[in-house]
Design a protein around this motif. Structure first.
Motif, short mmCIF file in Angstrom:
data_model
loop_
_atom_site.label_atom_id
_atom_site.label_comp_id
_atom_site.label_asym_id
_atom_site.label_seq_id
_atom_site.Cartn_x
_atom_site.Cartn_y
_atom_site.Cartn_z
N HIS A 14 0.81 -1.23 0.00
CA HIS A 14 0.00 0.00 0.00
C HIS A 14 0.84 1.27 0.00
N LYS A 63 -5.06 2.03 -7.05
CA LYS A 63 -5.55 3.30 -7.61
C LYS A 63 -4.47 4.12 -8.32
N GLN A 77 -6.15 10.70 3.93
CA GLN A 77 -7.58 10.44 3.80
C GLN A 77 -7.79 9.16 3.00
N CYS A 78 -8.43 8.17 3.64
CA CYS A 78 -8.70 6.94 2.92
C CYS A 78 -9.93 7.10 2.02
N GLY A 79 -10.79 8.09 2.38
CA GLY A 79 -12.00 8.31 1.59
C GLY A 79 -13.10 7.33 1.89
N GLU A 80 -12.88 6.44 2.86
CA GLU A 80 -13.88 5.40 3.14
C GLU A 80 -14.36 5.36 4.59
N CYS A 81 -13.52 5.77 5.53
CA CYS A 81 -13.92 5.64 6.94
C CYS A 81 -14.95 6.72 7.28
N ARG A 82 -15.57 6.63 8.44
CA ARG A 82 -16.67 7.55 8.75
C ARG A 82 -16.17 8.97 8.95
N CYS A 84 -13.62 10.37 7.18
CA CYS A 84 -13.40 10.92 5.84
C CYS A 84 -14.72 11.22 5.14
N LEU A 85 -15.73 10.44 5.42
CA LEU A 85 -16.99 10.60 4.72
C LEU A 85 -17.87 11.70 5.31
N CYS A 96 -6.15 9.29 9.07
CA CYS A 96 -6.39 7.87 8.79
C CYS A 96 -5.09 7.10 8.91
N VAL A 128 -2.92 6.39 0.99
CA VAL A 128 -3.97 7.29 1.48
C VAL A 128 -3.44 8.72 1.66
#
Ligand SMILES: NC(=O)c1ccc[n+]([C@@H]2O[C@H](COP(=O)([O-])OP(=O)(O)OC[C@H]3O[C@@H](n4cnc5c(N)ncnc54)[C@H](O)[C@@H]3O)[C@@H](O)[C@H]2O)c1
Ligand SMILES: [Zn+2]
Ligand SMILES: [Zn+2]
Length: 267
Positions: A14, A63, A77-82, A84-85, A96, A128
């Motif tokens: 990653h 990605k 920012q993973c863009g997926e966790c609560r 970030c959202l 993150c 991320v």
């Protein structure tokens, strides 16, 4: 600061290795250099306002691929966790997973500043901590999107929520302050008063939308008095972009409800 040859590791799971093409210098780099009390992260590669090209990717990176133009981002920012959202969350709340490893110099581990270290020709970052950008973007200017521009622009738009027709004051005209001026203008402010002790900054601020220019050195009395008088009682929004607690406490708060973007460095 010294220039050294360093060893930058190949990317692991990653992670992504970037060839850094351009980097800005944010005032925050300077703070860590001259006022590093409480921070034991030396030796380090500073820099967190860069742009570059993906050189290689580690396992499980989906990605990004070599050749992508990218901007490393200091606030991961993973863009997926609560967190970030949630659009209400700011940089203060989000950190993150995924701060990267450092590199090596003369047998010593170097600390990865802000997780990205852009003052080196190559750097390894977590996936991320990276944003892919348009292929045609000029890297030598978009590097400012790594910190200064979103900080100032976002402070005006997302934090202060500047309103159309309002009067704004912006203290300090570095990248952060100029971007704040840009944000105030985009939000529809009709009067944008800029305050800087360096008068050479005013010409550029005008290009970004500033309408009134104040140099504290031209006034014998406190600058907040000057602003209150200029605006018939005070501004609607004031943004402190100097990084000076004194400016924040004694000047900004006295001309309007204030909004500070120095939330994690100075508070
Ligand atoms: N996310 C964040 O929290 C974040 C991100 C970026 C920068 N910062 C901070 O924001 C601040 C500004 O960063 P920058 O890179 O734009 O800095 P900069 O050094 O480029 O600009 C600062 C400006 O303030 C002016 N100035 C200095 N003292 C002044 C005074 N007393 N009154 C009015 N103007 C004065 C200077 O002439 C200069 O134009 C720094 O404190 C930096 O650490 C915070
Ligand atoms: Zn910065
Ligand atoms: Zn996240």
């Amino acid at each position: 600061m010294v220039v050294e040859e360093i060893e930058v590791f190949p990317p692991r799971d990653h992670e992504i290795r970037i060839k850094v093409v351009a980097t800005g210098m944010c005032h925050s780099d300077l703070y860590f250099l001259v006022d590093c009390e409480g921070w034991s992260g030396f030796p380090a590669v500073l820099g967190h306002e860069g742009a570059g090209i993906v050189e290689s990717v580690g396992p499980h990176v989906t990605k990004f691929r070599p050749g992508d133009k990218v901007i490393p981002v200091p606030i991961t920012q993973c863009g997926e966790c609560r967190f970030c959202l949630n659009p209400e969350k700011t940089q203060k709340d989000i950190f993150c997973k995924g701060l990267s490893r450092g590199s090596w110099c003369k047998g010593q581990t170097l600390v990865q500043f802000a997780g990205i270290s852009t003052f080196s020709e190559y750097t390894v970052v977590s996936e991320v901590a990276l944003a892919k950008i348009n292929d045609s973007a000029p890297l030598e200017t978009v590097c400012l999107l790594g910190c200064g521009i979103p900080t100032g622009y976002g402070a005006a738009i997302n934090i202060a929520k500047v309103k159309p027709g309002s009067t704004c004051a912006v203290f300090g005209l570095g990248a952060v302050g100029l971007a704040a001026v840009m944000g105030c203008k985009a939000a529809g402010a009709t009067r944008i008063i800029v305050i800087d002790t360096n008068k050479d900054k005013f010409e550029k601020a005008k290009v970004f939308g500033a309408t009134d220019f104040v140099n504290p050195k031209d006034h014998a009395r406190p600058i907040q008095e000057v602003l209150v008088e200029m605006t018939n009682g005070g501004v609607d929004f004031s943004l402190e972009c100097v990084g000076n607690v004194d400016v924040m406490a004694t000047r900004v708060w006295k001309v309007s409800p204030s909004w500070s973007m120095n939330i994690w460095l100075k508070n």
